[in-house]
Design an enzyme around this catalytic site. Structure first.
Site, short mmCIF file in Angstrom:
data_model
loop_
_atom_site.label_atom_id
_atom_site.label_comp_id
_atom_site.label_asym_id
_atom_site.label_seq_id
_atom_site.Cartn_x
_atom_site.Cartn_y
_atom_site.Cartn_z
N LYS A 141 0.84 -1.20 0.00
CA LYS A 141 0.00 0.00 0.00
C LYS A 141 0.88 1.24 0.00
CE LYS A 141 -3.79 -2.18 2.51
NZ LYS A 141 -4.72 -2.08 3.65
N GLU A 156 1.37 -5.35 4.15
CA GLU A 156 0.53 -6.09 5.10
C GLU A 156 0.23 -7.47 4.55
OE1 GLU A 156 -2.15 -2.31 6.80
OE2 GLU A 156 -3.05 -3.79 5.47
N LYS A 157 -0.08 -8.38 5.44
CA LYS A 157 -0.63 -9.65 4.99
C LYS A 157 -1.97 -9.35 4.34
CE LYS A 157 -1.69 -14.37 6.34
NZ LYS A 157 -0.88 -14.95 5.23
N HIS A 176 -15.61 -4.77 5.41
CA HIS A 176 -15.15 -3.42 5.73
C HIS A 176 -16.11 -2.85 6.77
CE1 HIS A 176 -13.87 0.84 4.37
NE2 HIS A 176 -14.65 0.97 5.40
N LYS A 181 -17.92 3.02 -2.55
CA LYS A 181 -19.00 2.41 -1.77
C LYS A 181 -20.33 2.59 -2.49
CE LYS A 181 -16.47 3.28 2.45
NZ LYS A 181 -16.18 4.30 3.45
N GLU A 206 -11.41 2.88 10.18
CA GLU A 206 -11.75 1.74 9.32
C GLU A 206 -11.05 0.48 9.78
OE1 GLU A 206 -11.97 4.11 5.01
OE2 GLU A 206 -10.66 2.38 5.25
N ARG A 260 -12.55 13.14 8.49
CA ARG A 260 -13.59 14.03 7.95
C ARG A 260 -14.97 13.45 8.25
NH1 ARG A 260 -12.03 10.65 3.65
NH2 ARG A 260 -13.78 9.30 3.10
N ARG A 300 -26.38 4.68 -2.48
CA ARG A 300 -25.86 5.83 -3.22
C ARG A 300 -26.41 5.80 -4.64
NH1 ARG A 300 -19.58 7.03 -1.59
NH2 ARG A 300 -19.73 6.42 0.61
C1 MV4 Z 1 -6.68 -4.66 2.51
C2 MV4 Z 1 -7.37 -5.78 2.01
C3 MV4 Z 1 -6.95 -7.02 2.42
N1 MV4 Z 1 -5.89 -7.15 3.24
N2 MV4 Z 1 -5.63 -4.84 3.34
C4 MV4 Z 1 -9.12 -1.32 0.07
C5 MV4 Z 1 -9.41 0.06 0.53
C6 MV4 Z 1 -8.29 0.45 1.40
N3 MV4 Z 1 -8.73 1.29 2.47
C7 MV4 Z 1 -7.74 -0.85 1.88
N4 MV4 Z 1 -8.33 -1.89 1.09
C8 MV4 Z 1 -8.05 -3.19 1.35
N5 MV4 Z 1 -7.04 -3.41 2.19
C9 MV4 Z 1 -5.26 -6.06 3.68
N6 MV4 Z 1 -4.21 -6.21 4.49
C10 MV4 Z 1 -8.44 -5.57 1.15
C11 MV4 Z 1 -8.78 -4.27 0.80
C12 MV4 Z 1 -9.89 -4.17 -0.12
C13 MV4 Z 1 -11.09 -3.63 0.27
C14 MV4 Z 1 -11.27 -3.09 1.54
C15 MV4 Z 1 -12.47 -2.55 1.91
C16 MV4 Z 1 -13.51 -2.54 1.01
C17 MV4 Z 1 -13.36 -3.03 -0.26
C18 MV4 Z 1 -12.15 -3.57 -0.65
C19 MV4 Z 1 -12.01 -4.09 -1.94
C20 MV4 Z 1 -10.82 -4.63 -2.31
C21 MV4 Z 1 -9.76 -4.66 -1.40
#
Ligand code: MV4
Length: 447
Positions: free
Chosen positions: A158, A200-201, A208, A237, A275, A292, A338
């Site tokens: 990331k 991250e793993k 979410h 979203k 989150e 925000r 939405r």
């Molecule tokens: C992740 C993940 C799986 N594992 N991190 C997407 C939005 C960003 N805020 C972080 N995201 C993700 N991080 C780890 N370690 C999967 C996602 C992700 C995701 C997260 C929330 C909602 C939708 C998503 C769609 C694809 C991937």
């Protein structure tokens, strides 16, 4: 209390803020771009100032134009809404220097949480669960491979300057990770001017879940429960709800406590969102914090009965949190849909003139919108034209109300996501609350 607030935004959120100000007896100033002369926020504000041509960089992101507008109109505070300047620490700092109150957290808290690698490191040190991974930023492909070996594949890279899903890459083995490392760095450099990454793993098929937190300047910091935001497409979203079908009181208590801890470690004041990812085994991990008011705040308002924008204004004026020392237990169930002006096949914006507009109403139905019949949606901004929020005594009543309200929602002349929402409400996985971030994968050909 403030006498006059400048609303540094447009669309439905600008109207939402103007409504809160009216109830509080505070005068409002709208700012608008040349493309927004006919926008409702301009009509409903007490005063209005044109701040530049349509590109956002020249208007809604133009700090000197907005500060000048506040000075000319003698506004004592600015509400940034969401998007635009809402998470810009520099903007919050400039306002401090000009003695105009920024309705939001401190520049320092915005900055700490805006750097996603630093945020992770900061909350981890405070004892908030984070996904196993690099302690801070990683600066070589060798370091990435070493951390991945320790935590196990798959992993996700990331961008420190990213967030909201931008600048992420998954690596399922050593070869993929080495390749992903180079692409992710180049992308991050190009998109944010900052190539820094962390690792991250990768959590497979998570939910979410985000927690609404609220702090005041007297040291009170509480949470208002969670929102489930697993129904997304391309990190946009589509549907949010409160409470989540995945949480019981015990898990809500533990996650809420972690959210408050994450906010407290940066001295958080005003409204914020923490989150989390929730995995299939019920383990939760901090992902990032948004500093925000969020698009989906109405579902929290519906189940807590708190007007969050009025609360934001009150705490920015130095008042105590109205629910200080308490955490609010959700009452009933709320779902937000939405409604975007979008081509349903290609998901591209569908701007144009709204030929007919008839939003639904009645008990448990709320529509936050700045659209009206005859309005021409400008092509320059995001495609959200309305938020439909339905509330019921329980989830099943909220779903029936959602179906009814979507059926009675008339929008003609442009394409919208209303038919897609109707189809989602027919899905047994949705009805039974079996949600994950992969829910929308099967809607690839959505109507
Ligand atoms: C992740 C993940 C799986 N594992 N991190 C997407 C939005 C960003 N805020 C972080 N995201 C993700 N991080 C780890 N370690 C999967 C996602 C992700 C995701 C997260 C929330 C909602 C939708 C998503 C769609 C694809 C991937």
């Amino acid at each position: 209390m403030f006498k006059k607030i400048l609303v540094a935004n447009r669309g439905e959120i600008a109207l939402r803020i103007i409504s809160a100000c009216r109830e509080l007896g505070i005068r409002t100033v709208a700012v608008y771009s040349e493309a927004d002369r006919d926008a409702l926020h301009v009509r409903f504000a007490d005063e209005d100032v044109c701040i530049g041509p349509y590109p956002s960089s020249a208007s809604y992101l133009n700090i000197s134009a907005i500060v000048s507008a506040a000075e000319i109109s003698e506004a004592d505070a600015i509400h940034p809404g969401y998007g635009f300047l809402s998470e810009n620490a520099y903007f919050a700092e400039i306002l401090q220097d000009c003695h105009i109150t920024f309705i939001g957290p401190s520049p320092d808290a915005i900055r700490k949480m805006g750097d996603k690698a630093l945020a992770r490191q900061t909350v981890m040190a405070a004892g908030v669960p984070t996904v196993p991974g690099s302690p801070g930023p990683i600066d070589s492909v060798e370091a990435a491979l070493a951390v991945a070996k320790k935590v196990g594949y798959p992993v996700i890279l990331k961008a420190s300057a990213g967030g909201g899903g931008r600048g992420m890459r998954v690596g399922r083995d050593e070869r993929e990770l080495a390749e992903a490392y180079e692409t992710a760095r180049a992308e991050a450099e190009k998109a944010f001017g900052n190539a820094e990454l962390y690792l991250e793993k990768f959590v497979e098929e998570p939910r979410h879940i985000e927690f609404q937190v609220f702090g005041d300047r007297h040291g009170n910091l509480s949470h208002m429960g969670e929102r489930e935001c697993s129904i997304q497409r391309r990190h946009q979203k589509l549907i949010e709800e409160a409470p989540s079908t995945a949480l019981d009181d015990s898990l809500r208590g533990r996650m809420g406590e972690a959210a408050v801890k994450a906010a407290r470690v940066v001295g958080y004041v005003n409204a914020g969102t923490v989150e989390f990812l929730l995995d299939r085994e019920g383990r939760f991990y901090f992902m990032e914090m948004n500093t925000r008011l969020q698009v989906e705040h109405p579902v929290t308002e519906e189940v807590t009965g708190v007007d969050m924008v009025k609360e934001q204004i009150a705490v920015a004026a130095g008042e105590r949190l109205s629910f200080a020392g308490r955490t609010l237990a959700p009452r009933g169930h709320a779902i937000e849909f939405r409604i975007n002006a979008e081509d349903p096949v290609r998901f591209t914006p569908s701007p144009g003139r709204i030929a007919a507009f008839h939003p639904p109403g009645g008990l448990g139905v709320r529509v936050d919108t700045a659209a009206y019949q005859g309005y021409v949606i400008p092509p320059h901004y995001d495609s959200l034209i309305a938020k439909l929020i339905v509330t019921g005594r329980d989830r099943s009543e909220a779903i029936s109300r959602g179906k009814r309200a979507l059926d009675l929602f008339v929008v003609e002349g442009i394409k919208t996501t209303i038919p897609m929402h109707r189809r989602i409400l027919e899905e047994s996985d949705f009805v039974d609350g079996r949600l994950s971030t992969r829910f929308m994968d099967r809607f690839a050909q959505a109507s």
